[in-house]
Design a protein around this motif. Structure first.
Motif, PDB file in Angstrom:
ATOM      1  N   ARG A  75      -3.414   8.060  -2.286  1.00  0.00           N
ATOM      2  CA  ARG A  75      -3.302   8.163  -3.750  1.00  0.00           C
ATOM      3  C   ARG A  75      -4.526   8.834  -4.379  1.00  0.00           C
ATOM      4  NH1 ARG A  75      -0.364   2.526  -5.775  1.00  0.00           N
ATOM      5  NH2 ARG A  75       1.495   2.907  -4.519  1.00  0.00           N
ATOM      6  N   ILE A  76      -5.706   8.521  -3.849  1.00  0.00           N
ATOM      7  CA  ILE A  76      -6.965   8.945  -4.484  1.00  0.00           C
ATOM      8  C   ILE A  76      -7.391  10.334  -4.027  1.00  0.00           C
ATOM      9  CG2 ILE A  76      -9.423   8.346  -4.631  1.00  0.00           C
ATOM     10  CD1 ILE A  76      -7.693   6.404  -6.161  1.00  0.00           C
ATOM     11  N   THR A  77      -6.955  10.752  -2.868  1.00  0.00           N
ATOM     12  CA  THR A  77      -7.403  11.961  -2.144  1.00  0.00           C
ATOM     13  C   THR A  77      -8.847  11.788  -1.686  1.00  0.00           C
ATOM     14  OG1 THR A  77      -8.313  13.367  -3.942  1.00  0.00           O
ATOM     15  CG2 THR A  77      -5.916  13.416  -3.608  1.00  0.00           C
ATOM     16  N   VAL A  79     -11.830  12.464  -2.440  1.00  0.00           N
ATOM     17  CA  VAL A  79     -12.743  12.866  -3.524  1.00  0.00           C
ATOM     18  C   VAL A  79     -14.137  13.116  -2.928  1.00  0.00           C
ATOM     19  CG1 VAL A  79     -13.843  12.067  -5.639  1.00  0.00           C
ATOM     20  CG2 VAL A  79     -11.426  11.579  -5.242  1.00  0.00           C
ATOM     21  N   LEU A  87     -17.137   9.959 -10.846  1.00  0.00           N
ATOM     22  CA  LEU A  87     -15.971   9.097 -10.656  1.00  0.00           C
ATOM     23  C   LEU A  87     -16.330   7.978  -9.685  1.00  0.00           C
ATOM     24  CD1 LEU A  87     -13.227  11.843 -10.021  1.00  0.00           C
ATOM     25  CD2 LEU A  87     -13.642  10.627 -12.158  1.00  0.00           C
ATOM     26  N   ASP A  88     -15.883   6.768  -9.969  1.00  0.00           N
ATOM     27  CA  ASP A  88     -16.189   5.646  -9.080  1.00  0.00           C
ATOM     28  C   ASP A  88     -15.118   5.575  -7.988  1.00  0.00           C
ATOM     29  OD1 ASP A  88     -16.837   3.323  -7.798  1.00  0.00           O
ATOM     30  OD2 ASP A  88     -17.275   2.220  -9.646  1.00  0.00           O
ATOM     31  N   LYS A  89     -15.333   6.355  -6.940  1.00  0.00           N
ATOM     32  CA  LYS A  89     -14.344   6.474  -5.881  1.00  0.00           C
ATOM     33  C   LYS A  89     -14.060   5.132  -5.192  1.00  0.00           C
ATOM     34  CE  LYS A  89     -13.390   8.873  -1.568  1.00  0.00           C
ATOM     35  NZ  LYS A  89     -13.971   9.411  -0.325  1.00  0.00           N
ATOM     36  N   GLY A  92     -11.934   2.944  -7.314  1.00  0.00           N
ATOM     37  CA  GLY A  92     -10.585   3.506  -7.371  1.00  0.00           C
ATOM     38  C   GLY A  92      -9.816   3.249  -6.088  1.00  0.00           C
ATOM     39  N   GLU A  95      -8.740  -0.474  -5.783  1.00  0.00           N
ATOM     40  CA  GLU A  95      -7.610  -0.813  -6.660  1.00  0.00           C
ATOM     41  C   GLU A  95      -6.290  -0.227  -6.135  1.00  0.00           C
ATOM     42  OE1 GLU A  95      -8.154   0.025 -10.846  1.00  0.00           O
ATOM     43  OE2 GLU A  95     -10.212  -0.740 -10.732  1.00  0.00           O
ATOM     44  N   ALA A  96      -6.377   1.004  -5.717  1.00  0.00           N
ATOM     45  CA  ALA A  96      -5.163   1.645  -5.209  1.00  0.00           C
ATOM     46  C   ALA A  96      -4.652   0.906  -3.975  1.00  0.00           C
ATOM     47  CB  ALA A  96      -5.441   3.109  -4.872  1.00  0.00           C
ATOM     48  N   GLU A  99      -3.040  -2.408  -4.828  1.00  0.00           N
ATOM     49  CA  GLU A  99      -1.669  -2.231  -5.319  1.00  0.00           C
ATOM     50  C   GLU A  99      -0.680  -1.914  -4.213  1.00  0.00           C
ATOM     51  OE1 GLU A  99      -2.131  -0.380  -9.673  1.00  0.00           O
ATOM     52  OE2 GLU A  99      -0.361   0.251  -8.541  1.00  0.00           O
TER      53      GLU A  99
ATOM     54  N   ILE B  76     -15.167  18.174  -9.323  1.00  0.00           N
ATOM     55  CA  ILE B  76     -14.275  17.006  -9.372  1.00  0.00           C
ATOM     56  C   ILE B  76     -13.084  17.164  -8.420  1.00  0.00           C
ATOM     57  CG2 ILE B  76     -12.758  15.700 -10.922  1.00  0.00           C
ATOM     58  CD1 ILE B  76     -15.681  15.268 -11.567  1.00  0.00           C
ATOM     59  N   THR B  77     -12.730  18.381  -8.114  1.00  0.00           N
ATOM     60  CA  THR B  77     -11.491  18.753  -7.386  1.00  0.00           C
ATOM     61  C   THR B  77     -10.266  18.475  -8.260  1.00  0.00           C
ATOM     62  OG1 THR B  77     -10.893  16.691  -6.203  1.00  0.00           O
ATOM     63  CG2 THR B  77     -12.575  18.105  -5.168  1.00  0.00           C
ATOM     64  N   PRO B  80      -5.202  14.400  -8.261  1.00  0.00           N
ATOM     65  CA  PRO B  80      -3.787  14.417  -8.656  1.00  0.00           C
ATOM     66  C   PRO B  80      -3.389  13.235  -9.544  1.00  0.00           C
ATOM     67  CG  PRO B  80      -3.988  13.584  -6.436  1.00  0.00           C
ATOM     68  CD  PRO B  80      -5.391  13.941  -6.880  1.00  0.00           C
ATOM     69  N   THR B  82      -1.406  10.834  -9.008  1.00  0.00           N
ATOM     70  CA  THR B  82      -1.405   9.534  -8.321  1.00  0.00           C
ATOM     71  C   THR B  82      -2.757   8.837  -8.397  1.00  0.00           C
ATOM     72  OG1 THR B  82      -1.931  10.677  -6.252  1.00  0.00           O
ATOM     73  CG2 THR B  82       0.387  10.111  -6.618  1.00  0.00           C
ATOM     74  N   ALA B  83      -3.826   9.601  -8.585  1.00  0.00           N
ATOM     75  CA  ALA B  83      -5.170   9.036  -8.622  1.00  0.00           C
ATOM     76  C   ALA B  83      -5.622   8.689 -10.037  1.00  0.00           C
ATOM     77  CB  ALA B  83      -6.171  10.008  -8.006  1.00  0.00           C
ATOM     78  N   TYR B  86      -6.343   5.312 -11.420  1.00  0.00           N
ATOM     79  CA  TYR B  86      -7.511   4.580 -10.911  1.00  0.00           C
ATOM     80  C   TYR B  86      -8.843   5.252 -11.251  1.00  0.00           C
ATOM     81  CZ  TYR B  86      -3.519   3.037  -8.168  1.00  0.00           C
ATOM     82  OH  TYR B  86      -2.287   2.588  -7.795  1.00  0.00           O
ATOM     83  N   LEU B  87      -8.785   6.520 -11.599  1.00  0.00           N
ATOM     84  CA  LEU B  87     -10.012   7.270 -11.878  1.00  0.00           C
ATOM     85  C   LEU B  87      -9.848   7.984 -13.221  1.00  0.00           C
ATOM     86  CD1 LEU B  87     -10.499   9.042  -8.414  1.00  0.00           C
ATOM     87  CD2 LEU B  87     -11.704   7.012  -9.225  1.00  0.00           C
ATOM     88  N   ASP B  88     -10.886   7.984 -14.035  1.00  0.00           N
ATOM     89  CA  ASP B  88     -10.811   8.662 -15.336  1.00  0.00           C
ATOM     90  C   ASP B  88     -11.192  10.130 -15.155  1.00  0.00           C
ATOM     91  OD1 ASP B  88     -10.885   9.552 -17.922  1.00  0.00           O
ATOM     92  OD2 ASP B  88     -11.880   7.760 -18.703  1.00  0.00           O
ATOM     93  N   GLY B  92     -14.580  12.341 -16.226  1.00  0.00           N
ATOM     94  CA  GLY B  92     -15.376  12.916 -15.143  1.00  0.00           C
ATOM     95  C   GLY B  92     -15.532  14.418 -15.286  1.00  0.00           C
TER      96      GLY B  92
END
Lengths: 184, 184, 184, 184, 184, 184
Positions: A75-77, A79, A87-89, A92, A95-96, A99, B76-77, B80, B82-83, B86-88, B92
C-alpha cells in the motif's frame, strides 16, 4: 478483506521497484517481492544456524517475520530516504499493516512487525540483520554487474557490525565486504 | 543547493514511474517527467486558447506552473492513492518543494504550487485541468494498446466536468470520452 | 488536426527512446519527452537568471521554445547522427512541425523552432544551451550509474563554451565537468 | 571498415526497436535483428518449397537477401511511416548500405538490396513476401498476447495477395488470417 | 505441424533471453533470435571469405546451418551452463529439432545441426566459429557499455584459437581481443 | 559452498523470468523469486488456517518448504513445459538442490523438496496447493491488466479441485474463478 484479497494486494510487491536502486540509476531493478524472498531465505538459514549454536530463538517466528516485514509496502510503496524527511513512513507502514491484518482477522501478527522495526526480540534483530544483509548482497551483485553509485548503501555494514548478531555472522559480512572490494 | 544540483535532482523524475499505471499492471509505464512534459504542452496550448477567447490569463505563469507541478516528486516519488490514507502526500510535497526552491533562492515560485494544488487562480485551475486531461489521454492510449483495468481513472472525467474551464474545453474532453468508448 | 489529436500525437515522445544512448548500450534509456521536460525546466531557471542579471530576454518565449523544440520528433523520431549523413533530419523536422502547427491554426509558433535551430535570438541561444546542457547532465548520470562509452557526448562541452551564454553559465558547465571527472 | 567493424555495427540492429510496434504502444517490442532473423528463416523454407514445386529460384541468393535486407537500418534506424513523408528512407538506406558494403569490398551484394526493394527478381519477390509475412505473424502474436491497435498492419494482407507468390503460399496467409480472426 | 506453426514457434526465440548475460546481471539482454541473426550474418561473410581464399566450402549450407543452429531453443530455451551438469541439453536440443523438422517433412535438415554440434564438416566448423565469435563481440559490446562480470566468456578465445579456421580469421579475433583490452 | 555463496546463488531467482508467461507474450514478467515470495506468503496464511480448523500440520515446515520449493531453479532455470518432453526437469532440480544443500551441510532439508514434489505429506500438499494458487492469481492479474493467451494455465483449477485441501480452501479458488470470469 478476504484472504484472496490479501494475496491479490500482495501482488503489488512484485510490481513495485525498490526505489533505492532506481534512483541511483539501476535500470529495471528488483521488486520488493524479490527482496522479501531472499530476506526470508537468509532468515531461515541464519535462524537455524543460531539455534545450532545453542542460542534460543523461535525459528518459525523469525521466518514469518521476514515474509511479512515489507508487506505494508503493497500500500505504501518503497518510499525512499529522500522522502522520509517529509513523510512518516514507519507510522504509515504500521497503520497500513494493522488494517490489512485486522481485516482478515490476523491482528495477532502485527507484533511481528513491531519486533522487527524496533529490534525488541532476538527474532526482530535477526530479521533486521537479514534485511540489511540482503540489501548489501544485492548492492554487491549490481556493482559486480557494472553499476556504480551505490557507495552509500555500504554504510549499512557499520549497522550490521553494531547488531549483536554480528558476533555470530560477522564472517559472512566480512566475506561480503572482501568480495565487494574486489569489484573493479 | 546549486542550480546544477536542482537539475540533477529533477533527473529522478525521469527514473520514477507513475505508480497508478504500475499498480494496475501496465508494464514499464511512463515516467513522472513524461507526464510533466505533456501536461506543460497541454497547458501551453489551452492557455493560449483561453486568451484567444478573451479570458484574462497569465499564460507564462500557467506554463511555469505546469513544469513545476510535480517537481517535489523527485524527493517524494509518486506516492499512490493506496498510501495517501496513511501519509499526507500534499503536505510532504509542499515542504519538499519549499526546501528545493528556497535553497536556490527561488522561494517565490512556491506560490505557483499552492495555486495549482488549491485551484485558487485561473492559472491553477488550468493546470489542474491539464494535469487530469493528460492522465486521461494516457489512460486512453494504454487502453487502446490493450491494457485494461484502468476504469477507475475515468472518474476524473466528472472532476473535469465540474472544473469551470470545462465551459471552454468541454469538447476536447467529450471527444476523448468518445474515443475511449470505441476501444474494444 | 484537432488540439486533442496534437496531444495524442505528442504521446509518441513518451514512447520513443533517445537513440544516442540506445546505440551506445544504455538499456531502456530516457524518452524524448523525458529530455524535453528537463530542457524546459533548465530553460525556465536559466532564463530567469539571465533576466535577473539584467539581460533582456523574453522568458515566456524561451520556455515555450523549450517545450516545443523536439515536438516534430513525434513524427520523425530521434534520427541518430549515423543517419544524418543520409537523411536531412533538420529539414524533415521543420516540415513535420510546420504541418502539425498549421493544422491546429498555430503556424505562428514555427518561428520558435527556427530561432532555436539557427540560434538567431537570445531565446534560441538559451534553449540550445539548455538542450545541450540537459544532454550532458544525462550523460553524467548514466556514467555515474556505471554506463560507459559516452565520451563522444562530451564534445558538446566545447560547443557550450563557444555559446555566448557561457559567459553567464560557465560555472554550471564547469561544475558538471568536474563532477564527470570524478566518475571512476 | 573491416569485417569486424561491420559485425559490430550490425549489433545496433539488436538494440533498435521496430518502431511500428513501439508507436502503437507495444512495450519493449522486438528488435530489428529479431525481425531479420525470422524473415531469413521464413525465406529459407519458402525458397526450398518453391524449388520443390519446380519453380526456378536461387535459394542461396534468397537467404542472403533476407539476412541483408534491413542491414542499413543499423545506420538509418527503423524510420517509421509517419516520418517517410518528410524523409526519403529508401534512398537513405540504399546509400548507407552501399557505403557499408563498399568499404568491406563487397559492393557486389548491393544488387540484392535493389532486387528486394524493387521486387525485380523471383528472389526479391520472395524476400518481400517473407518480410511482410513475418510482420503479420508478429502482429498476430502481439494481438494474441493482448495488444490491440494493430489493425493497420493487416492491410499488408492485400499486398501479399497481389504478390505473384501468393499462388504458392496463399494457404499460409489465409491460415494466419483465420488465426487472427479468432483472437478475442 | 505446418510451416506456419514452425514460424510461430520460432517466435519464441525473440522472447527468450540469452541466459548467460542475464545471470551475470545484464539487464534485458539480447534474445536468442538477436544472436542467431548476427551469427548468420557473420557466417555469410566468413564463408564468402573462405571461398575467396580458395577453400572449398558450401556457402549456402553454412548460412542455412547458422540460421537453424539454435532453432531447437524455441522449445528447450537457452538452458545455461549451471544447468548442463544436471540436464543433457545437447541431446534435448537434437530431439526437439528432429521433431520440429520431421513434422514439416524436412528431416533432411537435421544433419546440418549434427555437423555444427560435432564440427564434422568445414561448414560446421565455420558456424561454430561464427557462433563463438558472435558471443565475444556481444561480450565486448556489453563491456564497452559498462557491464562487468563477463570475464568467463573470454575463455572462448582459446577455443577459437584451436579451431582450424583461426588460420584464416585469426586477425578478426585478435583485433577483437585488442578492442576488449582497451575497455576501462 | 558457504552460506554467503548460497545467498548469492539465490540471487539468480530474481533475475530469471517465469518462462510460462514469457512464452505467451507477457512482457517483462515476474521473476522466480517474485513467485516464491507470494507462494510462501500464501502457505503461511493457509497453514495457519488449517491448524485453526483443527487439522494437524507443521506450519513451520510448510513455510520453509514454500521458500525452498524453487531454489534449484537458480541453477536449472524455469525450464518450460515445451522442454520437459526432452529434459527431465524434476530429476535435474532434485540433483541440483541436493548439491546446493549438501555443500552447506543442510542435506536434511532435501526431504522438504521431496514431500512437495510428491505431495507425500500434508505440508507437501499444502505447498503444492499454494504454488498452483499463486500461479492462478498471477494469471488473473495479467489477464485483468489486458494480457491474453493464458487460458492453458486455468487447467490448474482442476488439479486444485482434486487436491484434498480443496475441501478447506475451495472458496478461495472458486472466488478467484469468478473474478477471472469477469475479466472482459
Amino acid at each position: 478483506m478476504s484472504l484472496l484479497e490479501l494475496f491479490l494486494e500482495a501482488g503489488s510487491l512484485k510490481k513495485l521497484p525498490r526505489t533505492g536502486w532506481l534512483l541511483r540509476g539501476v535500470i529495471n531493478p528488483e521488486s520488493i517481492a524479490d527482496h522479501s524472498f531472499r530476506t526470508a531465505l537468509i532468515a531461515l538459514f541464519l535462524a537455524d544456524e543460531l539455534r545450532a549454536k545453542g542460542i534460543e530463538i523461535d525459528t518459525e517466528k523469525a521466518i514469518r517475520m521476514a515474509i511479512l516485514h515489507d508487506l505494508a509496502e503493497a500500500r505504501i510503496t518503497d518510499v525512499p530516504l529522500t522522502a522520509q524527511k517529509y513523510l512518516d513512513k514507519g507510522k504509515g507502514e504500521r497503520e497500513a499493516l494493522m488494517e490489512m491484518l485486522s481485516s482478515i482477522g490476523r491482528g495477532d501478527l502485527l507484533s511481528l512487525f513491531d519486533e522487527y522495526e524496533n529490534e525488541t526480540s532476538i527474532e526482530g534483530k535477526l530479521v533486521k540483520f537479514a534485511d540489511r544483509m540482503e540489501m548489501l548482497i544485492q548492492a554487491y551483485e549490481y556493482e559486480k554487474a557494472g553499476f556504480r553509485n551505490l557507495d552509500e548503501f555500504w554504510g549499512a555494514v557499520e549497522k550490521l557490525r553494531e547488531n549483536e548478531l554480528y558476533e555470530y555472522f560477522g564472517d559472512l559480512i566480512e566475506d561480503l565486504v572482501r568480495l565487494k572490494r574486489k569489484v573493479k
